[in-house]
Design a protein around this motif. Structure first.
Motif, PDB file in Angstrom:
ATOM      1  N   THR A  50       0.990  -1.425   0.011  1.00  0.00           N
ATOM      2  CA  THR A  50      -0.166   0.124  -0.026  1.00  0.00           C
ATOM      3  C   THR A  50       0.912   1.229  -0.055  1.00  0.00           C
ATOM      4  O   THR A  50       1.720   1.479   0.714  1.00  0.00           O
ATOM      5  CB  THR A  50      -1.006   0.120   1.253  1.00  0.00           C
ATOM      6  OG1 THR A  50      -1.516  -1.143   1.129  1.00  0.00           O
ATOM      7  CG2 THR A  50      -1.852   1.364   1.196  1.00  0.00           C
TER       8      THR A  50
ATOM      9  N   GLN B  59       1.654   5.322  -0.018  1.00  0.00           N
ATOM     10  CA  GLN B  59       1.396   6.613   1.009  1.00  0.00           C
ATOM     11  C   GLN B  59       0.219   7.432   0.381  1.00  0.00           C
ATOM     12  O   GLN B  59      -0.515   7.762   1.505  1.00  0.00           O
ATOM     13  CB  GLN B  59       2.624   7.501   0.985  1.00  0.00           C
ATOM     14  CG  GLN B  59       3.832   7.149   1.780  1.00  0.00           C
ATOM     15  CD  GLN B  59       4.728   8.130   1.998  1.00  0.00           C
ATOM     16  OE1 GLN B  59       4.826   9.148   1.070  1.00  0.00           O
ATOM     17  NE2 GLN B  59       5.752   7.964   2.989  1.00  0.00           N
TER      18      GLN B  59
ATOM     19  N   THR C 101      -2.626   5.346   1.521  1.00  0.00           N
ATOM     20  CA  THR C 101      -2.674   5.303   3.013  1.00  0.00           C
ATOM     21  C   THR C 101      -3.356   6.624   3.507  1.00  0.00           C
ATOM     22  O   THR C 101      -4.267   6.802   4.376  1.00  0.00           O
ATOM     23  CB  THR C 101      -1.499   5.122   3.766  1.00  0.00           C
ATOM     24  OG1 THR C 101      -0.671   3.914   3.540  1.00  0.00           O
ATOM     25  CG2 THR C 101      -1.398   5.266   5.274  1.00  0.00           C
ATOM     26  N   TRP C 102      -2.839   7.885   2.843  1.00  0.00           N
ATOM     27  CA  TRP C 102      -3.476   9.144   3.302  1.00  0.00           C
ATOM     28  C   TRP C 102      -4.983   9.092   2.957  1.00  0.00           C
ATOM     29  O   TRP C 102      -5.859   9.350   3.931  1.00  0.00           O
ATOM     30  CB  TRP C 102      -2.791   9.939   2.604  1.00  0.00           C
ATOM     31  CG  TRP C 102      -1.512  10.604   3.423  1.00  0.00           C
ATOM     32  CD1 TRP C 102      -0.154  10.216   2.998  1.00  0.00           C
ATOM     33  CD2 TRP C 102      -1.406  11.208   4.564  1.00  0.00           C
ATOM     34  NE1 TRP C 102       0.828  10.950   3.631  1.00  0.00           N
ATOM     35  CE2 TRP C 102       0.056  11.610   4.647  1.00  0.00           C
ATOM     36  CE3 TRP C 102      -2.160  11.825   5.575  1.00  0.00           C
ATOM     37  CZ2 TRP C 102       0.564  12.040   6.009  1.00  0.00           C
ATOM     38  CZ3 TRP C 102      -1.653  12.372   6.608  1.00  0.00           C
ATOM     39  CH2 TRP C 102      -0.296  12.549   6.704  1.00  0.00           C
ATOM     40  N   CYS C 103      -5.162   8.690   1.857  1.00  0.00           N
ATOM     41  CA  CYS C 103      -6.577   8.501   1.363  1.00  0.00           C
ATOM     42  C   CYS C 103      -7.423   7.919   2.436  1.00  0.00           C
ATOM     43  O   CYS C 103      -8.654   8.013   2.384  1.00  0.00           O
ATOM     44  CB  CYS C 103      -6.900   8.232  -0.105  1.00  0.00           C
ATOM     45  SG  CYS C 103      -6.246   9.390  -1.341  1.00  0.00           S
ATOM     46  N   ALA C 104      -7.106   6.771   2.946  1.00  0.00           N
ATOM     47  CA  ALA C 104      -7.769   5.824   3.782  1.00  0.00           C
ATOM     48  C   ALA C 104      -7.949   6.381   5.189  1.00  0.00           C
ATOM     49  O   ALA C 104      -8.719   5.916   5.821  1.00  0.00           O
ATOM     50  CB  ALA C 104      -7.054   4.298   3.959  1.00  0.00           C
ATOM     51  N   LEU C 105      -7.428   7.540   5.506  1.00  0.00           N
ATOM     52  CA  LEU C 105      -7.716   7.987   6.758  1.00  0.00           C
ATOM     53  C   LEU C 105      -9.073   8.569   6.900  1.00  0.00           C
ATOM     54  O   LEU C 105      -9.614   9.055   6.148  1.00  0.00           O
ATOM     55  CB  LEU C 105      -6.522   9.320   7.167  1.00  0.00           C
ATOM     56  CG  LEU C 105      -4.982   8.933   7.088  1.00  0.00           C
ATOM     57  CD1 LEU C 105      -4.332  10.474   7.126  1.00  0.00           C
ATOM     58  CD2 LEU C 105      -4.836   8.277   8.365  1.00  0.00           C
ATOM     59  N   PRO C 106      -9.400   8.325   8.211  1.00  0.00           N
ATOM     60  CA  PRO C 106     -10.880   8.831   8.493  1.00  0.00           C
ATOM     61  C   PRO C 106     -10.981  10.373   7.974  1.00  0.00           C
ATOM     62  O   PRO C 106     -10.399  11.168   8.662  1.00  0.00           O
ATOM     63  CB  PRO C 106     -11.137   8.765  10.018  1.00  0.00           C
ATOM     64  CG  PRO C 106     -10.066   7.881  10.185  1.00  0.00           C
ATOM     65  CD  PRO C 106      -8.977   7.901   9.495  1.00  0.00           C
TER      66      PRO C 106
ATOM     67  N   ALA D 105     -10.544  12.007   5.181  1.00  0.00           N
ATOM     68  CA  ALA D 105      -9.621  12.335   4.371  1.00  0.00           C
ATOM     69  C   ALA D 105     -10.134  12.996   2.980  1.00  0.00           C
ATOM     70  O   ALA D 105     -11.045  12.338   2.417  1.00  0.00           O
ATOM     71  CB  ALA D 105      -8.640  11.697   4.093  1.00  0.00           C
TER      72      ALA D 105
ATOM     73  N   ALA E  75     -14.377  13.161  14.856  1.00  0.00           N
ATOM     74  CA  ALA E  75     -13.023  12.478  14.576  1.00  0.00           C
ATOM     75  C   ALA E  75     -12.688  11.312  15.582  1.00  0.00           C
ATOM     76  O   ALA E  75     -12.973  11.615  16.695  1.00  0.00           O
ATOM     77  CB  ALA E  75     -11.982  13.513  14.423  1.00  0.00           C
TER      78      ALA E  75
ATOM     79  N   PRO F 295      -7.315   8.993  19.340  1.00  0.00           N
ATOM     80  CA  PRO F 295      -6.332   7.814  19.381  1.00  0.00           C
ATOM     81  C   PRO F 295      -6.404   7.074  20.771  1.00  0.00           C
ATOM     82  O   PRO F 295      -6.983   8.038  21.690  1.00  0.00           O
ATOM     83  CB  PRO F 295      -5.118   8.483  19.120  1.00  0.00           C
ATOM     84  CG  PRO F 295      -5.286   9.930  18.695  1.00  0.00           C
ATOM     85  CD  PRO F 295      -6.793  10.120  19.051  1.00  0.00           C
TER      86      PRO F 295
ATOM     87  N   VAL G 111       6.012  11.911   5.305  1.00  0.00           N
ATOM     88  CA  VAL G 111       4.850  11.693   5.633  1.00  0.00           C
ATOM     89  C   VAL G 111       4.238  12.749   6.538  1.00  0.00           C
ATOM     90  O   VAL G 111       3.161  13.130   6.328  1.00  0.00           O
ATOM     91  CB  VAL G 111       4.631  10.321   6.598  1.00  0.00           C
ATOM     92  CG1 VAL G 111       3.240  10.082   7.246  1.00  0.00           C
ATOM     93  CG2 VAL G 111       4.895   9.182   5.679  1.00  0.00           C
TER      94      VAL G 111
END
Length: 164
Positions: A14, A16, A19-24, A26, A139, A142, A161
């Motif tokens: 996968t 970057q 990965t960025w597009c998969a962030l909640p 985004a 959001a 964490p 990143v």
């Protein structure tokens, strides 16, 4: 972006960009120069992202003018073609102050550039609302580190990143 997508696919990992597009929550913002070669590179990136199944329907494209004058006809045509693939296409005009000083004094930016910035923010927010509803859900929070956790052994963040 296109290089990251193609390289990741070829190596079976996968990238970057994915990965960025998969962030909640985004909303990808893609920027390219408002020139023939700039939109050609952008179109290649859009094709790669589409083939990879990335969320282009919520992406915002910003075409930045490299100098004074009108946007060339091929750029206008490309922008029109892209509008059906992404959430919005914004054109940011040339601002001589940024070219010579950067954004050191935002009050000196031109009116048209400020309007383009407002349009970009509105487009990002509208794409978020279309995707996740209005108001946006909270959001994710964490997980807390355990008490006394040793963070010195944490893995470093890959270069590029997180940048300031």
């Amino acid at each position: 972006m296109a290089h990251d997508i193609v390289t990741a696919r070829a190596s079976g990992r996968t990238g970057q960009t994915a990965t960025w597009c998969a962030l909640p929550f985004a909303v990808p913002v893609l920027s390219a120069l408002a020139t023939g070669s700039g939109v050609a590179a952008l179109q290649t990136a859009i094709k790669a992202a589409s083939a990879e199944g990335l969320p282009l329907q919520r992406a915002v494209v910003v075409l930045t003018s490299p100098g004074e004058g009108r946007v060339p006809a091929p750029v206008k045509a490309a922008a029109t073609m892209l509008q059906s693939q992404v959430a919005a296409v914004i054109t940011a005009p040339f601002d001589p102050y940024i070219r010579s000083h950067g954004v050191t004094d935002p009050s000196r930016l031109g009116r048209r550039l400020k309007e383009a910035g407002d349009a970009m923010v509105s487009a990002v927010l509208a794409a978020g609302h279309r995707t996740w509803g209005e108001p946006l859900p909270p959001a994710p929070v964490p997980a807390a580190l355990p008490t006394g956790a040793d963070v010195s052994s944490a893995q470093p963040v890959p270069e590029g990143v997180l940048s300031t």
